[in-house]
Design an enzyme around this catalytic site. Structure first.
Site: not given
Lengths: 218, 218
Positions: A177-179, A183, A207
DNA sequence: CCATCATTCTATCAATTAATTGAATGATAG
DNA sequence: CTATCATTCAATTAATTGATAGAATGATGG
């Protein structure tokens, strides 16, 4: 005398503050956690002066707050609900603008004949974590990981993905996962890791959405 | 190549469509139900030409759709979630802009030493309706009432309030509602009816919020 | 087909917004 | 106190937006 129109005008002012791509990029970065003007300018490819002006625009609209810390000015979202607001804006835009869907699918263009790269939903991720079948990978820069991350997540920033493969388990599926939904870090990570033979998929959110939903963070 | 920034620019375009008080007024009216350009121009105090332009702006942003019906063009919200989006925008603005709170309290300035005029929450209203202790009064124009209203609600448009008092019960508390949180129709009705000795309060939301929450409508 | 009505289009002007540059401010370390 | 660093302010320019008025389009009823 105050009229209803005055209130709508003020609401419109807040909406206008959201009406610029650079400011949305700043908000997305701020949703990862507070940051200085310079740091924000770097991650959004703006000059410092320009970033400062946009941040002040957001501040006048009540969307961010500024707090001095030594030489630096640290900006933060005023309200966790701003993440929800942006999420809802995204949903409305995606379902009602054909152009939007075109851009999204092009951004995430993938060679996925089998559908195995399909993003993991929040419920699916929660189930995988509960059963211990899934390892979480956070591919954001260390600064953002340190400011807060999903429980049990390993941090390997995308740039260092090649060097730190040892940290990744081979026996479990990995979820990166990221932003947030737009993303591309996690998408890029998934493509690279799959070439190396890892079993890995991407979380469809990021997140900030996880945190805004009230789920536990570390 | 498509970048994330292109997507944010497109989201910004949608947000900009919300960034004008007149367009928000049009959306609020459309949340009551579909309407023609002329009808919309009337309720929002715009010239027809001007209203048409704003509606096309909203259409380009994917927020409304237009459908010809004879000579008239009927505009509608594309998506029920737009009501939620506006509600969230309102909440964020109210909690983070001091100026906003000032305007809201001035709009609803009331001589309410005892606090009896406090608005009724959704939960409270649901309880009152379930127990049969509450009668619902819809003070919007007939056109909007006909397009949809809360179950069991009596319609007395504000202008005709004096003529149709016979329809109102004396033995139950009356809860008046109208277009939404910033609509002053119900507030005005409550003030007038209280002077006549009715036991009446105003619902803090309106028809669109009720409908968007998935509650039953007639 | 013509007159009418509802809406949209076109052109214009004033007002607002965004990016750029360079100067000014505020805090810190020596 | 001075040099340095981070940020903000001020002035300028180009681009976008909103309001207005009048012409043009599209549908309807005689």
């Amino acid at each position: 005398m105050t009229s209803q129109q005055d209130l709508l005008d003020m609401l419109a002012q807040v909406a206008r503050a959201l009406g610029n791509g650079h400011r949305l990029a700043l908000l997305e970065r701020l949703a990862q956690g507070g940051a200085s003007v310079e740091s924000l300018a770097n991650t959004t490819d703006l000059t410092v002066g320009n970033a400062s002006q946009h941040l002040q625009h957001l501040r006048r609209a009540g969307l961010v707050t500024a707090q001095r810390s030594g030489k630096q000015m640290i900006y933060r979202l005023t309200d966790e609900r701003i993440v929800n607001l942006l999420g809802l804006l995204r949903q409305v835009a995606e379902t009602n603008l054909a152009e939007m869907e075109r851009l999204v699918s092009r951004l995430f263009a993938e060679d996925d004949a089998d559908g195995v790269l399909e993003a993991v939903s929040r419920d699916e991720l929660l189930a995988g974590l509960a059963s211990g079948e899934v390892a979480l990978l956070d591919v954001r820069p260390e600064e953002e990981y340190e400011a807060g991350h999903l429980p049990e997540a390993i941090n390997i920033p995308l740039e260092q993905l090649g060097d730190m493969l040892g940290k990744l388990p081979r026996d479990r599926e990995i979820v990166a996962y990221c932003r947030g939904p737009y993303c591309v870090l996690s998408h890029e990570a998934v493509q690279r890791l799959r070439q190396l033979g890892y079993r890995v998929r991407r979380f469809e959110e990021g997140y900030p959405e996880w945190k805004a939903a009230g789920l536990p963070i570390a």
